[in-house]
Write a protein that holds these residues in place. Sequence first.
Motif, PDB file in Angstrom:
ATOM      1  N   PHE A 286      37.885  29.293  34.000  1.00  0.00           N
ATOM      2  CA  PHE A 286      36.756  29.869  33.277  1.00  0.00           C
ATOM      3  C   PHE A 286      37.218  30.491  31.966  1.00  0.00           C
ATOM      4  CE2 PHE A 286      33.592  33.066  32.214  1.00  0.00           C
ATOM      5  CZ  PHE A 286      32.410  32.377  32.402  1.00  0.00           C
ATOM      6  N   ILE A 287      38.320  31.230  32.023  1.00  0.00           N
ATOM      7  CA  ILE A 287      38.830  31.881  30.812  1.00  0.00           C
ATOM      8  C   ILE A 287      39.260  30.848  29.774  1.00  0.00           C
ATOM      9  CG2 ILE A 287      40.673  33.350  29.900  1.00  0.00           C
ATOM     10  CD1 ILE A 287      40.585  34.781  32.696  1.00  0.00           C
ATOM     11  N   MET A 288      39.949  29.810  30.230  1.00  0.00           N
ATOM     12  CA  MET A 288      40.429  28.787  29.299  1.00  0.00           C
ATOM     13  C   MET A 288      39.288  27.976  28.703  1.00  0.00           C
ATOM     14  SD  MET A 288      44.008  27.453  30.991  1.00  0.00           S
ATOM     15  CE  MET A 288      44.407  26.481  29.527  1.00  0.00           C
ATOM     16  N   ASN A 289      38.124  27.988  29.369  1.00  0.00           N
ATOM     17  CA  ASN A 289      36.953  27.317  28.812  1.00  0.00           C
ATOM     18  C   ASN A 289      36.433  28.045  27.575  1.00  0.00           C
ATOM     19  OD1 ASN A 289      35.042  25.171  28.942  1.00  0.00           O
ATOM     20  ND2 ASN A 289      33.523  26.595  29.775  1.00  0.00           N
ATOM     21  N   GLY A 290      36.764  29.340  27.487  1.00  0.00           N
ATOM     22  CA  GLY A 290      36.560  30.074  26.243  1.00  0.00           C
ATOM     23  C   GLY A 290      35.171  30.579  25.966  1.00  0.00           C
ATOM     24  N   GLN A 291      34.301  30.643  26.964  1.00  0.00           N
ATOM     25  CA  GLN A 291      32.950  31.129  26.733  1.00  0.00           C
ATOM     26  C   GLN A 291      32.647  32.292  27.677  1.00  0.00           C
ATOM     27  OE1 GLN A 291      30.273  27.829  27.130  1.00  0.00           O
ATOM     28  NE2 GLN A 291      30.968  26.835  25.257  1.00  0.00           N
ATOM     29  N   GLU A 292      31.954  33.298  27.169  1.00  0.00           N
ATOM     30  CA  GLU A 292      31.530  34.455  27.962  1.00  0.00           C
ATOM     31  C   GLU A 292      32.685  35.035  28.770  1.00  0.00           C
ATOM     32  OE1 GLU A 292      27.168  34.101  29.364  1.00  0.00           O
ATOM     33  OE2 GLU A 292      28.016  32.104  29.703  1.00  0.00           O
ATOM     34  N   ILE A 293      33.797  35.303  28.080  1.00  0.00           N
ATOM     35  CA  ILE A 293      34.985  35.805  28.745  1.00  0.00           C
ATOM     36  C   ILE A 293      34.710  37.130  29.454  1.00  0.00           C
ATOM     37  CG2 ILE A 293      37.380  36.531  28.428  1.00  0.00           C
ATOM     38  CD1 ILE A 293      36.874  33.562  28.031  1.00  0.00           C
ATOM     39  N   GLU A 294      33.768  37.903  28.916  1.00  0.00           N
ATOM     40  CA  GLU A 294      33.467  39.189  29.537  1.00  0.00           C
ATOM     41  C   GLU A 294      32.993  39.042  30.980  1.00  0.00           C
ATOM     42  OE1 GLU A 294      29.831  37.653  27.468  1.00  0.00           O
ATOM     43  OE2 GLU A 294      31.939  37.904  26.934  1.00  0.00           O
ATOM     44  N   ARG A 295      32.428  37.902  31.311  1.00  0.00           N
ATOM     45  CA  ARG A 295      32.002  37.670  32.703  1.00  0.00           C
ATOM     46  C   ARG A 295      33.193  37.610  33.650  1.00  0.00           C
ATOM     47  NH1 ARG A 295      28.528  32.401  32.778  1.00  0.00           N
ATOM     48  NH2 ARG A 295      28.696  32.772  35.025  1.00  0.00           N
ATOM     49  N   ALA A 296      34.309  37.164  33.132  1.00  0.00           N
ATOM     50  CA  ALA A 296      35.502  37.052  33.978  1.00  0.00           C
ATOM     51  C   ALA A 296      36.167  38.400  34.205  1.00  0.00           C
ATOM     52  CB  ALA A 296      36.494  36.084  33.353  1.00  0.00           C
ATOM     53  N   ASP A 297      35.930  39.353  33.314  1.00  0.00           N
ATOM     54  CA  ASP A 297      36.675  40.611  33.374  1.00  0.00           C
ATOM     55  C   ASP A 297      36.404  41.386  34.660  1.00  0.00           C
ATOM     56  OD1 ASP A 297      38.483  42.506  31.997  1.00  0.00           O
ATOM     57  OD2 ASP A 297      36.740  43.824  32.168  1.00  0.00           O
ATOM     58  N   ALA A 298      35.136  41.490  35.052  1.00  0.00           N
ATOM     59  CA  ALA A 298      34.804  42.244  36.269  1.00  0.00           C
ATOM     60  C   ALA A 298      35.422  41.577  37.497  1.00  0.00           C
ATOM     61  CB  ALA A 298      33.294  42.362  36.422  1.00  0.00           C
ATOM     62  N   LEU A 299      35.348  40.252  37.543  1.00  0.00           N
ATOM     63  CA  LEU A 299      35.933  39.546  38.675  1.00  0.00           C
ATOM     64  C   LEU A 299      37.454  39.653  38.645  1.00  0.00           C
ATOM     65  CD1 LEU A 299      33.764  36.307  38.872  1.00  0.00           C
ATOM     66  CD2 LEU A 299      33.486  38.465  40.108  1.00  0.00           C
ATOM     67  N   TYR A 300      38.026  39.623  37.455  1.00  0.00           N
ATOM     68  CA  TYR A 300      39.476  39.783  37.335  1.00  0.00           C
ATOM     69  C   TYR A 300      39.910  41.121  37.925  1.00  0.00           C
ATOM     70  CZ  TYR A 300      43.887  41.071  35.149  1.00  0.00           C
ATOM     71  OH  TYR A 300      45.164  41.516  34.942  1.00  0.00           O
ATOM     72  N   GLN A 301      39.192  42.179  37.586  1.00  0.00           N
ATOM     73  CA  GLN A 301      39.542  43.511  38.105  1.00  0.00           C
ATOM     74  C   GLN A 301      39.461  43.535  39.632  1.00  0.00           C
ATOM     75  OE1 GLN A 301      40.824  45.765  36.182  1.00  0.00           O
ATOM     76  NE2 GLN A 301      40.378  44.706  34.250  1.00  0.00           N
ATOM     77  N   ASP A 302      38.436  42.921  40.183  1.00  0.00           N
ATOM     78  CA  ASP A 302      38.291  42.864  41.635  1.00  0.00           C
ATOM     79  C   ASP A 302      39.408  42.038  42.265  1.00  0.00           C
ATOM     80  OD1 ASP A 302      36.464  43.284  44.095  1.00  0.00           O
ATOM     81  OD2 ASP A 302      36.767  41.103  44.084  1.00  0.00           O
ATOM     82  N   TYR A 303      39.727  40.921  41.626  1.00  0.00           N
ATOM     83  CA  TYR A 303      40.784  40.035  42.123  1.00  0.00           C
ATOM     84  C   TYR A 303      42.126  40.749  42.154  1.00  0.00           C
ATOM     85  CZ  TYR A 303      44.410  36.415  41.564  1.00  0.00           C
ATOM     86  OH  TYR A 303      45.553  35.660  41.670  1.00  0.00           O
ATOM     87  N   ILE A 304      42.484  41.422  41.067  1.00  0.00           N
ATOM     88  CA  ILE A 304      43.766  42.113  41.000  1.00  0.00           C
ATOM     89  C   ILE A 304      43.823  43.249  42.014  1.00  0.00           C
ATOM     90  CG2 ILE A 304      45.259  43.540  39.535  1.00  0.00           C
ATOM     91  CD1 ILE A 304      45.261  40.507  38.916  1.00  0.00           C
ATOM     92  N   ALA A 305      42.717  43.961  42.172  1.00  0.00           N
ATOM     93  CA  ALA A 305      42.705  45.116  43.072  1.00  0.00           C
ATOM     94  C   ALA A 305      42.754  44.717  44.537  1.00  0.00           C
ATOM     95  CB  ALA A 305      41.455  45.958  42.803  1.00  0.00           C
ATOM     96  N   ASN A 306      42.174  43.576  44.878  1.00  0.00           N
ATOM     97  CA  ASN A 306      41.970  43.274  46.293  1.00  0.00           C
ATOM     98  C   ASN A 306      42.647  42.016  46.823  1.00  0.00           C
ATOM     99  OD1 ASN A 306      40.014  45.467  46.929  1.00  0.00           O
ATOM    100  ND2 ASN A 306      38.788  44.412  45.372  1.00  0.00           N
ATOM    101  N   TYR A 307      42.918  41.028  45.975  1.00  0.00           N
ATOM    102  CA  TYR A 307      43.319  39.723  46.508  1.00  0.00           C
ATOM    103  C   TYR A 307      44.592  39.136  45.911  1.00  0.00           C
ATOM    104  CZ  TYR A 307      38.458  40.175  47.904  1.00  0.00           C
ATOM    105  OH  TYR A 307      37.284  40.643  48.408  1.00  0.00           O
ATOM    106  N   ASN A 308      45.065  39.685  44.804  1.00  0.00           N
ATOM    107  CA  ASN A 308      46.232  39.093  44.150  1.00  0.00           C
ATOM    108  C   ASN A 308      47.534  39.624  44.734  1.00  0.00           C
ATOM    109  OD1 ASN A 308      48.285  39.740  41.528  1.00  0.00           O
ATOM    110  ND2 ASN A 308      47.700  37.626  41.902  1.00  0.00           N
ATOM    111  N   SER A 309      48.411  38.721  45.131  1.00  0.00           N
ATOM    112  CA  SER A 309      49.764  39.096  45.556  1.00  0.00           C
ATOM    113  C   SER A 309      50.826  38.310  44.783  1.00  0.00           C
ATOM    114  CB  SER A 309      49.939  38.867  47.061  1.00  0.00           C
ATOM    115  OG  SER A 309      49.735  37.502  47.388  1.00  0.00           O
TER     116      SER A 309
END
Length: 322
Positions: A286-309
Amino acid sequence: MKKNLLFAIVAVLALFGTATAQQRTTLSAQVYGYQREMVYFDCIQTPLIAAEFHTNPGEEHLYSFECDDLVNISINGRVNVVLQPGDSLHVDVNYDGKNVKVEYSGSERAVKNNRLMKSLESLKASLRYKSQLLGCVALDIKPKTRIDDSKALLEKASALIARSTASDEAKNYAAALVDYDVYMSFMEYPVMYESTRGLAVDSQEIGDYWSIMDGYVARDDAQALSCPEYASLLMRYSFYMNEKAAREKGKKYVMPGVMEDMYKEFVAFYSGAQRDFVLYTLLRNFIMNGQEIERADALYQDYIANYNSNAFYKSILDMLLQ
């Protein structure tokens, strides 16, 4: 050009951590019959492993970098090679019209690994097995034929991989690519054929579509979970299994069509390393597609906090979001 290569190497070292866990890996190529101005090396796993050279037939294009696991590098988008830490591989690439002939030399493991990959491509060619499902639709290949061909590919490819003296890591990566071809055909082609050719799935003589994936166990090895094609398979598998579960309960299933809904579905369906990989791939694409990057930010924060290892996944997303 040398400054760009040096920057890329330094960036890769910074991305993956200290060099103590790394090994210098070298790819060289001589390219003949290529009609474009530049020769490109592009890593599938990270944009920070990349190089470009002015086309000069017979000149050796040499690139060294650091990595800590198997990587897949594309040469001009036509030739793919796999490299493990410490490998040294030389590739002779000869363009002959639409055909490309490739020969390998270098360290023993690198040559064996890439000959395995080449053998799998030769197997697909001998079976006349097309990778693009839309191409199969255009040729009006019937779903039963496609599924039978996929079963044949799986059987022959599995035997070829088992016999190979390639490394376990290369075998894992090869098996993930075969899974993508075979099981995407199982899940996707019948419904694609129905939507384009108008023949209902129940009338395609393929048996029970909802049992076609019975017994499949999704891979969780590091090489499969670095393969973009395998991420696509995992995504499609979650949609298939969730639709199957809904049908068994007499409910209607709507495949998610936006990133946020896909994210929620993957979070609920997968766990552990598979979930980490699928969510990372969704966000990266989604980020590399280059549109509406702000939509990815909230999910990124959730991903890093809860699911990324996996620190590598995080580092790539951090770089893309800068």
